[in-house]
Design an enzyme around this catalytic site. Sequence first.
Site, PDB file in Angstrom:
ATOM      1  CB  ILE A  21      19.906  29.774  53.911  1.00 49.56           C
ATOM      2  CG1 ILE A  21      18.756  28.821  54.296  1.00 49.56           C
ATOM      3  CG2 ILE A  21      19.504  30.662  52.734  1.00 49.56           C
ATOM      4  CD1 ILE A  21      17.521  29.526  54.868  1.00 49.56           C
ATOM      5  CG  ASP A  67      29.095  40.396  65.193  1.00 47.56           C
ATOM      6  OD1 ASP A  67      27.987  40.288  64.637  1.00 47.56           O
ATOM      7  OD2 ASP A  67      29.238  40.389  66.430  1.00 47.56           O
ATOM      8  CG  ASN A  94      21.992  34.207  54.800  1.00 46.85           C
ATOM      9  OD1 ASN A  94      20.895  33.676  54.645  1.00 46.85           O
ATOM     10  ND2 ASN A  94      22.977  33.618  55.472  1.00 46.85           N
ATOM     11  CB  SER A 143      12.378  38.418  54.741  1.00 52.40           C
ATOM     12  OG  SER A 143      11.380  38.665  55.697  1.00 52.40           O
ATOM     13  CB  SER A 144      11.683  34.795  58.228  1.00 50.29           C
ATOM     14  OG  SER A 144      10.932  33.787  58.887  1.00 50.29           O
ATOM     15  CE1 TYR A 157      14.991  35.124  62.338  1.00 54.04           C
ATOM     16  CE2 TYR A 157      12.718  34.464  61.936  1.00 54.04           C
ATOM     17  CZ  TYR A 157      14.043  34.455  61.575  1.00 54.04           C
ATOM     18  OH  TYR A 157      14.440  33.789  60.441  1.00 54.04           O
ATOM     19  CE  LYS A 161      15.143  37.024  59.102  1.00 54.62           C
ATOM     20  NZ  LYS A 161      16.429  37.075  58.377  1.00 54.62           N
ATOM     21  CB  THR A 192      19.909  25.683  58.370  1.00 57.52           C
ATOM     22  OG1 THR A 192      19.097  26.406  59.313  1.00 57.52           O
ATOM     23  CG2 THR A 192      19.458  26.020  56.956  1.00 57.52           C
TER      24      THR A 192
HETATM   25  N1  LIG Z   1      16.410  27.936  58.506  1.00 57.36           N
HETATM   26  C1  LIG Z   1      15.184  28.406  58.427  1.00 57.36           C
HETATM   27  O1  LIG Z   1      14.186  27.675  58.649  1.00 57.36           O
HETATM   28  C2  LIG Z   1      14.929  29.833  58.011  1.00 57.36           C
HETATM   29  C3  LIG Z   1      13.624  30.202  57.671  1.00 57.36           C
HETATM   30  C4  LIG Z   1      13.368  31.506  57.288  1.00 57.36           C
HETATM   31  C5  LIG Z   1      14.396  32.425  57.235  1.00 57.36           C
HETATM   32  N2  LIG Z   1      15.665  32.049  57.581  1.00 57.36           N
HETATM   33  C6  LIG Z   1      16.707  33.062  57.494  1.00 57.36           C
HETATM   34  O2  LIG Z   1      17.717  32.621  56.604  1.00 57.36           O
HETATM   35  C7  LIG Z   1      18.985  33.159  57.002  1.00 57.36           C
HETATM   36  C8  LIG Z   1      19.982  32.035  57.176  1.00 57.36           C
HETATM   37  O3  LIG Z   1      19.445  31.144  58.127  1.00 57.36           O
HETATM   38  P1  LIG Z   1      20.086  29.725  58.450  1.00 57.36           P
HETATM   39  O4  LIG Z   1      18.982  28.851  58.880  1.00 57.36           O
HETATM   40  O5  LIG Z   1      21.000  29.320  57.351  1.00 57.36           O
HETATM   41  O6  LIG Z   1      20.865  30.166  59.755  1.00 57.36           O
HETATM   42  P2  LIG Z   1      22.059  29.549  60.501  1.00 57.36           P
HETATM   43  O7  LIG Z   1      22.160  28.075  60.202  1.00 57.36           O
HETATM   44  O8  LIG Z   1      21.887  29.990  61.886  1.00 57.36           O
HETATM   45  O9  LIG Z   1      23.234  30.370  59.780  1.00 57.36           O
HETATM   46  C9  LIG Z   1      24.463  30.302  60.257  1.00 57.36           C
HETATM   47  C10 LIG Z   1      25.354  31.198  59.422  1.00 57.36           C
HETATM   48  O10 LIG Z   1      25.221  32.559  59.871  1.00 57.36           O
HETATM   49  C11 LIG Z   1      26.511  33.014  60.291  1.00 57.36           C
HETATM   50  N3  LIG Z   1      26.387  33.989  61.367  1.00 57.36           N
HETATM   51  C12 LIG Z   1      25.785  33.831  62.556  1.00 57.36           C
HETATM   52  N4  LIG Z   1      25.918  34.962  63.290  1.00 57.36           N
HETATM   53  C13 LIG Z   1      26.622  35.841  62.529  1.00 57.36           C
HETATM   54  C14 LIG Z   1      27.096  37.151  62.726  1.00 57.36           C
HETATM   55  N5  LIG Z   1      26.881  37.817  63.868  1.00 57.36           N
HETATM   56  N6  LIG Z   1      27.793  37.745  61.717  1.00 57.36           N
HETATM   57  C15 LIG Z   1      28.037  37.099  60.563  1.00 57.36           C
HETATM   58  N7  LIG Z   1      27.612  35.846  60.324  1.00 57.36           N
HETATM   59  C16 LIG Z   1      26.917  35.224  61.294  1.00 57.36           C
HETATM   60  C17 LIG Z   1      27.232  31.741  60.718  1.00 57.36           C
HETATM   61  O11 LIG Z   1      28.636  31.951  60.746  1.00 57.36           O
HETATM   62  P3  LIG Z   1      29.600  30.940  61.593  1.00 57.36           P
HETATM   63  O12 LIG Z   1      29.591  29.626  60.831  1.00 57.36           O
HETATM   64  O13 LIG Z   1      30.916  31.612  61.551  1.00 57.36           O
HETATM   65  O14 LIG Z   1      29.000  30.798  62.950  1.00 57.36           O
HETATM   66  C18 LIG Z   1      26.780  30.802  59.606  1.00 57.36           C
HETATM   67  O15 LIG Z   1      27.467  31.048  58.406  1.00 57.36           O
HETATM   68  C19 LIG Z   1      18.712  33.963  58.284  1.00 57.36           C
HETATM   69  O16 LIG Z   1      18.508  35.304  57.959  1.00 57.36           O
HETATM   70  C20 LIG Z   1      17.417  33.356  58.800  1.00 57.36           C
HETATM   71  O17 LIG Z   1      16.715  34.264  59.589  1.00 57.36           O
HETATM   72  C21 LIG Z   1      15.948  30.776  57.961  1.00 57.36           C
END
Ligand SMILES: NC(=O)c1ccc[n+]([C@@H]2O[C@H](COP(=O)([O-])OP(=O)(O)OC[C@H]3O[C@@H](n4cnc5c(N)ncnc54)[C@H](OP(=O)(O)O)[C@@H]3O)[C@@H](O)[C@H]2O)c1
Length: 254
Positions: A21, A67, A94, A143-144, A157, A161, A192
């Site tokens: 995202i 981080d 994010n 958030s989520s 989690y 949030k 994702t």
């Molecule tokens: N996917 C869903 O279904 C969903 C639903 C609701 C909310 N969300 C929220 O949306 C946001 C993004 O989710 P996503 O699904 O895109 O997650 P993701 O695929 O796990 O995101 C990965 C990204 O986060 C970075 N990251 C991980 N740990 C980190 C850290 N300690 N410091 C800095 N960057 C870090 C990664 O960097 P690297 O590439 O360097 O590892 C990568 O850019 C999150 O807040 C998640 O809780 C997601």
Amino acid sequence: MTSAGRLAGKVALVTGASRGIGRAIAEAYGREGARVIVNYVADQAAAEAVVDRIKALGSDAVAIQADSADPAALRRLFAQAGTVFDGLDIVVNNAHPGWGEGKPTELSEADIDQQLAVLKGYIIALQEAGRRVRDGGAIICISSGTTRVAVPQHCLYASIKLAIEQMARALSREVAPRGVRSVSLAPGLTRTDRIAGLDVGPVGSAPIMGAPTPFTRPGEPEEVADAAVFLASDEARWVNTTTLYVNGGAVYAQ
Ligand SMILES: NC(=O)c1ccc[n+]([C@@H]2O[C@H](COP(=O)([O-])OP(=O)(O)OC[C@H]3O[C@@H](n4cnc5c(N)ncnc54)[C@H](OP(=O)(O)O)[C@@H]3O)[C@@H](O)[C@H]2O)c1
């Protein structure tokens, strides 16, 4: 810098923007003319690829490693982000490392500590954003939808949030005199790496989440990113303090 676009002239920092995202938001902001700081923690190649795509769109970007759960690293990130272009207008909190998975009675202390470190990072990021974002700017916490449903496995989690949503609401009162808005965006299940391997079944929702969408599929990162463009843009100038649910109409059952 592109002179066209809904975010032309703005500088945006997106944490966790190398994949998922965050990547989609960073690229959408670039498409809309913002210069973007692409934060990542480990995957430098993916972050540089995002930078290249934003430059190909006619805007500018840099990748900065930090981080988001390390307070000192976060403070360095914000200090750099404030100077690498000229100032900072938009911050998207994010990155959310880990899930801290486990039912309430089964959570390990290690998982609790890890997720509390994530929360501390969010709070420090909000502090830094509140101090540094220029007048008229926008601060967005991702958030989520899990905050709307009692999923035992993701209770920690979801609690983190909810906590950051509340911090974002409180911050909105503090920064409003400068014309800065502070809001949250709560995606539903989104395709994702985070949900890779999750069985989303015929209703587009993992059974554990219990939140089917009328569209019977998870969202795409780009669909969340377009809402994040709206929230950062002047079109959302009267949208403040609230949480925008971006989930295709997911039905949450308590
Ligand atoms: N996917 C869903 O279904 C969903 C639903 C609701 C909310 N969300 C929220 O949306 C946001 C993004 O989710 P996503 O699904 O895109 O997650 P993701 O695929 O796990 O995101 C990965 C990204 O986060 C970075 N990251 C991980 N740990 C980190 C850290 N300690 N410091 C800095 N960057 C870090 C990664 O960097 P690297 O590439 O360097 O590892 C990568 O850019 C999150 O807040 C998640 O809780 C997601």
